[in-house]
Design an enzyme around this catalytic site. Structure first.
Site, PDB file in Angstrom:
ATOM      1  N   LYS A 177      41.527  11.672 -37.742  1.00 18.62           N
ATOM      2  CA  LYS A 177      41.861  11.270 -36.371  1.00 18.62           C
ATOM      3  C   LYS A 177      42.960  12.205 -35.876  1.00 18.62           C
ATOM      4  O   LYS A 177      43.868  12.565 -36.650  1.00 18.62           O
ATOM      5  CB  LYS A 177      42.344   9.808 -36.392  1.00 18.62           C
ATOM      6  CG  LYS A 177      42.663   9.224 -35.015  1.00 18.62           C
ATOM      7  CD  LYS A 177      43.068   7.744 -35.103  1.00 18.62           C
ATOM      8  CE  LYS A 177      43.392   7.135 -33.745  1.00 18.62           C
ATOM      9  NZ  LYS A 177      43.746   5.704 -33.819  1.00 18.62           N
ATOM     10  N   SER A 186      41.215   2.491 -30.747  1.00 21.23           N
ATOM     11  CA  SER A 186      41.427   3.850 -30.294  1.00 21.23           C
ATOM     12  C   SER A 186      40.763   4.897 -31.184  1.00 21.23           C
ATOM     13  O   SER A 186      40.647   6.045 -30.787  1.00 21.23           O
ATOM     14  CB  SER A 186      42.934   4.130 -30.229  1.00 21.23           C
ATOM     15  OG  SER A 186      43.504   4.041 -31.525  1.00 21.23           O
ATOM     16  N   SER A 223      42.500  -0.860 -33.985  1.00 24.32           N
ATOM     17  CA  SER A 223      41.842   0.429 -33.742  1.00 24.32           C
ATOM     18  C   SER A 223      41.019   1.003 -34.885  1.00 24.32           C
ATOM     19  O   SER A 223      40.367   2.035 -34.700  1.00 24.32           O
ATOM     20  CB  SER A 223      42.873   1.468 -33.312  1.00 24.32           C
ATOM     21  OG  SER A 223      43.234   1.246 -31.982  1.00 24.32           O
TER      22      SER A 223
END
Ligand code: GLN
Length: 485
Positions: free
Chosen positions: A76, A151, A175
């Site tokens: 990420k 997210s 998330s």
């Protein structure tokens, strides 16, 4: 190759069925062909990936290697990567190239994993739909008109579309688990302090925790084996032995006591989602577990408490982005005040600004007691609910999200509707507990996630329970249409 799990790829490399270079090329070409439709990567590091694949093959030829040596993964874009842009989904950090690796990134490098690139995300991890990314939204591989969740939507979509076998992610209020549920994959948010936060760009420091997004519980265990470590550079990281999370995957779950919180089956829950979750619970019963009705009485307060605490911490964490130290700087500032104001006005998106305003307000002298202190007191009550529950059950289970994936723009002008998507995941972060989502069914062809919440440091049990479930169900093996050319 792309339909194999991390565990299978690791075995394939060990058996010499293919090399890491072949594997890496295969996934890179899938990203090149398919990702324009999903937008799940912000940066693809093809050249560096091939260099580490060559090194991994050489290392393997010399003898014993880590199980993930030569296996492709993605990070990420919230984890700092030495020499590779780390944007956190924001214009503010579009030009930021860290001079060091996050501990999680260093752990994967030490294992010999091959990093294909950095995945898209909501700006500064604030969001539940990936619509706040400065790099544009990520599309859900199950239906590109729908959000992948957020997210960590880029990591989740990339794994679901088989562009990478597994990826790292972070979870501040859901998330990891929410995008896992919406994309039909497996995600684990570990206990707070299990995974180092060093080099992981801070959103809300008392809630943020890194964890894996993967195809199966077994793969999540392989990932957590690398991610979890004690790190003296993170003062909240817990100095506790990291077990081999794959060791107990096949243990029997007979006698497991599962708590079903009545608050997680409220009128806001989609009926199809509820049906899928109840079927999964019946499956656990058939495997020898027992179901117990429980109550987590302060559940309804978790979203309001979170939306005081998380923005408060964010407003402090994000004060460092001032145009002086790193990242974006506005053009031609006339003085220091102008530099600060225009840099932040131009560098941050609307959701980030909303959080900073809310957070600064809650922390201001006049409102601190009414909002921030009150929210911290509520947080303690929420934690206490779980402490009580774990006196009589081993795991808590319910839905991960109230609904399956929703359409882009459908909650655009109503932040509260978006915030409620995390109603079942947020309490876990407030309490610091581990939470996991596993695919457990579909509604109108869209994946549904079952959430497990465990006691502190009980990740091994959760992975075991998830793995046993995945041995008798095939939800985790279902693949979105059109991704298997
Ligand atoms: N959706 C929640 C938020 O917007 C949680 C995000 C997260 O876990 N990073 O804050």
């Amino acid at each position: 190759m792309h339909n194999q799990t991390l565990a299978q790829l690791s075995a394939g490399l060990a058996a010499g069925d293919y090399s890491s270079v072949e594997l890496t090329r295969h996934f890179l070409s899938r990203i090149e062909q398919l990702d324009p439709a999903y937008n799940s990567f912000i940066t693809v590091t093809a050249e560096a990936a091939l260099t580490s694949a060559i090194a991994a093959d050489e290392q393997r030829a010399r003898g014993e290697v880590h199980p993930l040596c030569g296996v492709p993964i993605a990070h990420k874009d919230i984890f700092c990567t030495d020499g590779v842009r780390t944007s956190c989904g924001s214009k503010m950090l579009d030009n930021f190239v860290p001079p060091y690796d996050a501990t999680v990134v260093a752990n994967f490098a030490a294992a010999g994993a091959v990093v294909l690139g950095k995945t898209n995300m909501d700006e500064f991890a604030m969001g539940s739909s990936n619509e706040t990314s400065w790099y544009g939204p990520v599309k859900n591989p199950w239906n590109t008109g729908l959000v992948p969740g957020g997210s960590s939507g880029g990591s989740a979509a990339a794994v679901a579309a088989r562009l990478v076998p597994a990826a790292t992610a972070t979870d501040t209020g859901g998330s990891i688990r929410q995008p896992a549920a919406l994309c039909g994959i497996t995600g684990l948010k570990p206990t707070y302090g299990r995974v180092s936060r060093w080099g992981m760009i801070a959103f809300a420091s008392s809630l943020d925790q890194g964890g894996p997004l993967a195809r199966s519980a077994e793969d999540a265990a392989l990932m957590l084996n690398v991610m979890a470590s004690f790190d003296p550079k993170d003062s909240t990281c817990v100095d506790r032995e990291v077990p081999d999370y794959t060791a107990g995957l096949n243990d029997s779950i007979a006698g497991l006591r599962i708590g079903i919180p009545k608050e997680y089956f409220d009128p806001g829950l989609n009926s199809g989602t509820e049906g899928a979750v109840r079927d999964a619970l019946a499956q656990f019963e058939a495997m020898g577990a027992t179901l117990h009705d429980i109550s987590l009485p302060h559940s309804a307060l978790s979203v309001p408490a979170y939306y005081v605490i998380a923005p408060a911490e964010a407003s402090a964490n994000l004060s460092r982005f001032d145009g002086v130290r790193y990242g974006y700087r506005c053009a031609d500032p006339v003085d220091l005040r102008d530099l600060y104001m225009r840099t932040r006005a131009e560098g941050f998106g609307d959701e980030v600004k909303r959080r900073i305003l809310v957070g600064a307000y809650c922390l201001s002298a006049g409102y601190y007691d009414a909002y921030y202190k009150k929210a911290q007191q509520v947080r303690r009550l929420i934690k206490q609910d779980f402490v009580e529950a774990f006196k009589s059950v081993d795991l808590v289970m319910g839905p991960t999200c109230p609904n399956p994936a929703f359409a882009f723009g459908s909650k655009g002008d109503n932040p509260v509707a978006m915030y409620l998507e995390d109603i079942y995941t947020i309490a876990t972060n407030l309490a610091g507990l581990p939470g996991m989502s596993v695919p457990c069914g579909t509604v109108d062809g869209l994946p549904v996630g079952l959430q497990m919440i465990g006691n502190y440091f009980d990740e091994a049990r959760m992975l075991n329970v998830g793995h046993r479930f995945q041995q008798v169900t095939d939800w985790h093996n279902r693949t979105p249409e059109g991704i298997n050319p």
